[in-house]
Motif scaffolding. Structure first.
Motif, PDB file in Angstrom:
ATOM      1  N   GLU A  35       0.822  -1.309   0.073  1.00  0.00           N
ATOM      2  CA  GLU A  35      -0.164  -0.199  -0.053  1.00  0.00           C
ATOM      3  C   GLU A  35       0.650   1.293   0.055  1.00  0.00           C
ATOM      4  OE1 GLU A  35      -4.100  -1.898   1.674  1.00  0.00           O
ATOM      5  OE2 GLU A  35      -3.070  -0.424   3.102  1.00  0.00           O
ATOM      6  N   LEU A  36       2.028   1.060   0.703  1.00  0.00           N
ATOM      7  CA  LEU A  36       2.808   2.095   0.691  1.00  0.00           C
ATOM      8  C   LEU A  36       3.271   2.511  -0.607  1.00  0.00           C
ATOM      9  CD1 LEU A  36       5.613   2.212   3.464  1.00  0.00           C
ATOM     10  CD2 LEU A  36       4.565   4.164   2.707  1.00  0.00           C
ATOM     11  N   GLU A  39       0.529   4.153  -2.818  1.00  0.00           N
ATOM     12  CA  GLU A  39       0.469   5.677  -2.547  1.00  0.00           C
ATOM     13  C   GLU A  39       1.621   6.488  -2.987  1.00  0.00           C
ATOM     14  OE1 GLU A  39       0.640   5.940   1.771  1.00  0.00           O
ATOM     15  OE2 GLU A  39      -1.046   4.543   1.990  1.00  0.00           O
ATOM     16  N   ARG A  40       2.957   5.683  -3.098  1.00  0.00           N
ATOM     17  CA  ARG A  40       3.872   6.609  -3.567  1.00  0.00           C
ATOM     18  C   ARG A  40       3.726   6.515  -5.245  1.00  0.00           C
ATOM     19  NH1 ARG A  40       8.382   5.735  -5.964  1.00  0.00           N
ATOM     20  NH2 ARG A  40      10.180   7.348  -5.760  1.00  0.00           N
ATOM     21  N   ASP A  43       1.510   9.443  -6.068  1.00  0.00           N
ATOM     22  CA  ASP A  43       2.077  10.703  -5.886  1.00  0.00           C
ATOM     23  C   ASP A  43       2.978  10.938  -6.840  1.00  0.00           C
ATOM     24  OD1 ASP A  43       0.716  10.799  -3.255  1.00  0.00           O
ATOM     25  OD2 ASP A  43       2.506  10.423  -2.065  1.00  0.00           O
ATOM     26  N   PRO A 341      12.526   4.656  -2.630  1.00  0.00           N
ATOM     27  CA  PRO A 341      12.576   3.768  -1.514  1.00  0.00           C
ATOM     28  C   PRO A 341      11.904   2.700  -2.056  1.00  0.00           C
ATOM     29  CG  PRO A 341      10.750   5.379  -1.502  1.00  0.00           C
ATOM     30  CD  PRO A 341      11.616   6.033  -2.500  1.00  0.00           C
TER      31      PRO A 341
END
Lengths: 536, 137
Positions: A35-36, A39-40, A43, A341
């Motif tokens: 999920e990170l 989101e990234r 973005d 990342p």
């Protein structure tokens, strides 16, 4: 997803609850990191990767749902009891609001009244006792004599009293069983009475049967003869209670209630106590104890079976979504296009998925060994020294902060299942790293012996650190009994911290007709030694 | 900026959740065991604590009890986090003094809702820790 998780309480299932926890941890990481990444990606406008990432996330949630669904399919009872229902919290049969209506108690049953009742309750018939024990009698919850007032006065033998007063005894017992919530909440009157009536028949018939000293001694230990392979009423009762969600404490309380009901009602009906009464009481208590022992044994077996089936289904069902997660993560890493990342996040997804693969593999091995008759092996010529070196190289790479020394002497060639042997060694070395004190060296010594009849290779895996308490040594290879601190174990471990590593190692060695021993001493540390015949 | 103390012994969980919270604009400080969590809370006075329950040294229940017994930290909201999906865990956590409870895997919108609700309640309370009175991110 926005609601709190459902409230069914895995605390009622000690083993699956721990398993649920262990499997949820890497799953949480897979889902969170994915999920990170989503989101990234959103973005920074890398929308093309989002659908694939959402597939990974969906696979994670599918595994989570599988965990919950498989868990929900388990019978609700647990051998370890429900922490929410400690024995001291149970309603006391003696205090339950089921005080008998004196008017409903037939204090006048006589021996001859039973003779016309039903055959299972016929006096002095050993056959009928066995028949009743086998659960074939009077299972309709009524009994032939129910509702028909028995005649007579004080001085009634206990067997006759039971036969003549089934209805008030069962009514009182049923009222108690209904207090065993929530398990009894959904049960109807027939289910609540189910085998109690048959058990009363067994006990009544038993009381009328001559019993020698040896039989009495055996029964007092829960070893009454005659049950054979046919399920007794008490065994069926134990199986039903496990299935219905009663805790073992609740089931034991049911027996206490049955005992209390009979004795209280009988005492009320009796006048002076005679030596026959004392004899009846002794035998009645023994009969109750025997039934309880049978119920508990069957109850425990039922739970073990359901847990193992749960694990087998879970392991099988998890493989496909897990494979999807791992393949996707590896594919993303293989493109070598990831930047930080995302690179770190994806690596962590892959690492968590890999850990889950080990866990699921361990689960499948466990269930295969328990349900399918052992872990299968395929022997082929191999060199044990090389296998040990390969395992140690791999484990050293995974634990760069630890030292593992290897020593090999003697003849190393033999016929074993290389993959399985490597798996067992990985579990043993992993266990030594996990429980060895930080900064100490783990050693793996392999020796090939050809000495007369002895033609084997032995591998000793040694670590320094806290000793295994003597009381734990006996059960060290028991499944799902991980040593020591689970916090530490939660971080890694070759079998993913399911407490299966040593069990699987022992099963693999056993499948090779070998043996495994363990020694743990304060001064010398802990050594697991595997002895493997060279050719089976 | 709202300061959240995350007490979590598992490195990956700590890394993942702190990244997600920081992306949402929170300042995240970390502790790796229950004792560390108590010490960090006392010294840094966060606006809210996310407390894993299965912690080494001092478990999350005891750590919460100590935070709630300490005058300087007793008003800091504590949300219990655990991988156990046990209904009894909720009662146990609330009994220890936790203000709310959530399970892992973290459903971030759900957790954020709980965080914001507790921060709003703390801000409305007359005596809250100084930084909690600041605006949420």
């Amino acid at each position: 997803m926005s609601a709190d998780p459902p409230g069914r309480d895995p605390a009622r299932h000690p083993v699956p609850a721990a398993l649920l926890h262990d499997l949820r941890t890497p799953l949480a990481q897979i889902i969170g990191y994915t999920e990170l990444l989503v989101e990234r990606a959103q973005d920074v406008g890398e929308e093309t990767t989002v659908p694939d990432l959402k597939k990974v996330s969906a696979a994670g949630y599918r595994m989570l749902a599988l965990l919950e669904e498989n868990f929900a399919s388990l019978p609700a009872a647990a051998a370890g009891g429900d922490p929410a229902m400690a024995p001291s919290d149970l309603p006391d049969p003696a205090d339950s609001a089921v005080s008998p209506d004196p008017d409903s108690v037939d204090s006048s049953a006589q021996s001859d009244s039973a003779d016309s009742a039903d055959s299972a309750d016929s006096a002095d018939s050993a056959d009928s006792a066995d028949s009743a024990r086998a659960g074939h009698v009077d299972g309709d919850g009524k009994g032939g004599e129910d509702g028909a007032p028995a005649a007579g006065g004080k001085g009634v033998r206990l067997a006759d009293f039971i036969v003549g007063n089934r209805e008030p005894i069962l009514a009182e017992w049923e009222a108690f069983a209904r207090t065993c919530t929530p398990a009894s909440g959904a049960m109807d009157i027939v289910a609540l009475r189910d085998h109690a009536n048959a058990m009363l028949s067994v006990i009544a018939a038993d009381l009328r049967t001559h019993q020698g000293g040896h039989a009495q001694a055996e029964k007092s230990k829960g070893n009454a003869p005659g049950a054979g392979h046919v399920a007794t009423a008490a065994e069926e009762h134990g199986a039903d209670r496990a299935e219905s969600g009663f805790t073992v404490e609740q089931m034991v309380s049911e027996y206490r209630a049955l005992r209390a009901s009979v004795i209280r009602l009988w005492a009320k009906a009796q006048g002076e106590v005679t030596s026959d009464d004392l004899d009846d009481l002794t035998r009645f208590n023994e009969a109750i104890d025997q039934s309880l022992a049978e119920s508990v044994t069957r109850y425990t077996q039922e739970l073990d079976d359901s847990k193992e089936m749960f694990l087998a289904i879970l392991g099988h069902d998890m493989r496909t979504p897990l494979s999807a997660v791992l393949t996707s993560a590896r594919f993303m890493l293989d493109t070598q296009e990831l930047e930080e990342p995302s690179l770190t996040l994806t690596s962590r997804i892959a690492s968590s998925a890999t850990r889950m693969v080990h866990m699921v593999g361990a689960l499948l091995d466990f269930t295969r060994s328990r349900l399918g008759g052992g872990i299968p092996i395929e022997r082929a010529a191999m060199n044990m020294g090389k296998a040990v070196h390969d395992v140690v190289d791999e484990m050293s790479a995974a634990h760069p902060d630890r030292d593992i020394d290897v020593d090999a002497r003697g003849e190393m060639e033999g016929e074993w299942d290389c993959a399985r042997i490597s798996q067992a060694l990985t579990n043993l070395v992993g266990n030594a790293l996990e429980h060895g004190s930080p900064g100490t060296v783990v050693t793996v010594e392999t020796s090939g012996d050809r000495d007369g009849d002895r033609d084997e290779v032995s591998i000793a895996v040694h670590n320094h650190g806290p000793v295994i308490p003597p009381e734990q040594l006996g059960g060290i290879f028991h499944p799902m009994k991980p040593r020591g601190d689970r916090h530490k174990a939660a971080t890694d471990g070759p079998s993913g911290n399911l407490g299966l590593g040593l069990y699987i190692a022992e099963r693999i060695v056993n499948a090779h007709n070998g043996r495994i021993t363990v020694e743990s001493l304060e001064a010398e540390g802990t050594t697991f030694t595997v002895h493997l015949p060279r050719h089976g | 900026m709202t300061k959240i103390l995350l007490v979590e012994d598992n490195e990956m969980n700590r890394d993942m959740l702190s990244r997600r919270l920081m992306r949402k604009g929170y300042q995240v400080i970390l502790a790796t065991d229950g004792q560390d969590g108590v010490d960090t809370a006392v010294s840094q006075l966060p606006d809210l604590v996310l407390m894993d329950m299965s912690l080494p040294v001092l478990d999350g229940w005891e750590a919460t009890r100590r935070l709630k017994a300490e005058p300087a930290t007793r008003r800091i909201p504590v949300i219990a986090l655990t991988a156990h999906a046990m209904s009894s865990d909720r009662g146990k956590a609330l009994e220890a003094g936790c203000d709310d409870y959530d399970t892992k895997p973290v459903d971030l919108p759900r957790l954020l809702g709980k965080i914001e609700a507790l921060l709003a309640a703390a801000a409305a309370s007359p005596s809250v820790s100084p930084s909690a009175a600041e605006a949420a991110p």
